[in-house]
Design a protein around this motif. Structure first.
Motif, PDB file in Angstrom:
ATOM      1  N   ILE A 194      41.899   8.910 -70.652  1.00 10.07           N
ATOM      2  CA  ILE A 194      43.079   8.804 -71.516  1.00 10.07           C
ATOM      3  C   ILE A 194      42.679   8.335 -72.908  1.00 10.07           C
ATOM      4  N   LYS A 195      41.738   7.417 -72.972  1.00 12.47           N
ATOM      5  CA  LYS A 195      41.266   6.939 -74.273  1.00 12.47           C
ATOM      6  C   LYS A 195      40.657   8.087 -75.077  1.00 12.47           C
ATOM      7  N   VAL A 196      39.873   8.922 -74.401  1.00 12.11           N
ATOM      8  CA  VAL A 196      39.237  10.051 -75.088  1.00 12.11           C
ATOM      9  C   VAL A 196      40.283  11.076 -75.522  1.00 12.11           C
ATOM     10  N   VAL A 197      41.180  11.426 -74.596  1.00  9.01           N
ATOM     11  CA  VAL A 197      42.209  12.433 -74.900  1.00  9.01           C
ATOM     12  C   VAL A 197      43.111  11.959 -76.034  1.00  9.01           C
ATOM     13  N   TRP A 216      38.562   3.251 -81.851  1.00  7.79           N
ATOM     14  CA  TRP A 216      39.750   3.562 -81.050  1.00  7.79           C
ATOM     15  C   TRP A 216      39.668   2.877 -79.688  1.00  7.79           C
ATOM     16  N   ASN A 217      38.501   2.908 -79.102  1.00  9.05           N
ATOM     17  CA  ASN A 217      38.301   2.289 -77.798  1.00  9.05           C
ATOM     18  C   ASN A 217      38.477   0.774 -77.873  1.00  9.05           C
ATOM     19  N   CYS A 223      43.603   1.074 -85.586  1.00  4.30           N
ATOM     20  CA  CYS A 223      43.346   2.419 -86.122  1.00  4.30           C
ATOM     21  C   CYS A 223      44.637   3.069 -86.610  1.00  4.30           C
ATOM     22  N   LEU A 224      45.721   2.855 -85.879  1.00  2.00           N
ATOM     23  CA  LEU A 224      46.990   3.493 -86.219  1.00  2.00           C
ATOM     24  C   LEU A 224      47.632   2.896 -87.463  1.00  2.00           C
ATOM     25  N   LEU A 225      47.219   1.698 -87.836  1.00  2.00           N
ATOM     26  CA  LEU A 225      47.789   1.044 -89.016  1.00  2.00           C
ATOM     27  C   LEU A 225      47.127   1.494 -90.317  1.00  2.00           C
TER      28      LEU A 225
END
Length: 226
Positions: A194-197, A216-217, A223-225
């Protein structure tokens, strides 16, 4: 009584609540949203009445409730056709499926994607990755709202929605592989997948600065900010 939870300070009204336990951070954010909703409320001695805010006339209808849910769950970007079909059929699938984590059971979609012990371990792993402590809710919709409340802003919320979809998608694929390919349903491996996808989806769909997978991991919220 409502008066037990508010007090007048000049022209302003201050709401205060007492809780039976210390709230988690994502719950504090929900309390803040509640205060924003209550801020413009004007109390009076008139009889109470219900108003359905999603409808311009204030009257509840199934159609307005459906449209509200569609708007709430719609992704900003179109999903791939194969992925979209899964989500369209998830909520009201008439065909029961076998749960690979519960031998001999014929289960509902809610069980397959949430309450099955194997699927639940996946969700706990995902929320632990996001830094959110949860107690399993009774439905996927409430789980969706928990993830929404855990987000720190609009960009993070969109990213968390994407992770929610990626989780459903990966659980679905893992269930199918277990049934049709006699593969193993290993929650920890699914969490890593799920982390990769979700990282790949974020690079393709999110309007944020790209991040490396190790970032991301480590913390997708940061990362989204960007």
């Amino acid at each position: 009584m409502v008066s037990h939870f508010c007090e007048q300070e000049g022209e302003r009204r201050r709401w205060f609540f007492s809780w039976r336990r210390e709230l988690f951070q994502w719950e504090l954010d929900l309390v803040s949203q509640l205060n924003d909703i209550l801020e413009p409320v004007v109390l009076s001695l008139d009889d109470d009445s219900w108003i359905w805010r999603p409808d311009v006339d204030g009257i509840f209808s199934v159609n307005s409730a459906y449209n509200l849910l569609v708007d709430e769950l719609r992704s900003e970007d179109e999903l791939e056709e194969e992925v979209a079909v899964v989500f369209e059929q998830l909520w009201e699938s008439p065909a029961p499926s076998k749960c690979v984590g519960c031998v001999g059971s014929v289960e509902s979609s809610i069980h397959l994607f949430l309450h099955c012990p194997c699927a639940l371990r996946v969700w706990y792993g995902i929320f632990r990755w996001l830094g959110v402590v949860i107690v399993a809710p009774p439905s996927l919709m409430l789980l969706f709202k928990v993830m929404k409340g855990a987000a720190r802003g609009k960009k993070t919320r969109s990213g968390f929605f994407m992770i929610w979809h990626a989780t459903i998608w990966c659980i679905w694929k893992a269930q199918n592989k277990s049934i049709f390919d006699n593969d193993s349903f290993i929650p920890d491996d699914i969490v890593e997948n799920i982390k990769v996808v979700s990282w790949k989806w974020s690079l393709a769909r999110m309007k944020t600065s790209p991040c490396m997978f190790y970032e991301w991991n480590w913390d997708p919220g940061e990362c989204l900010l960007r």
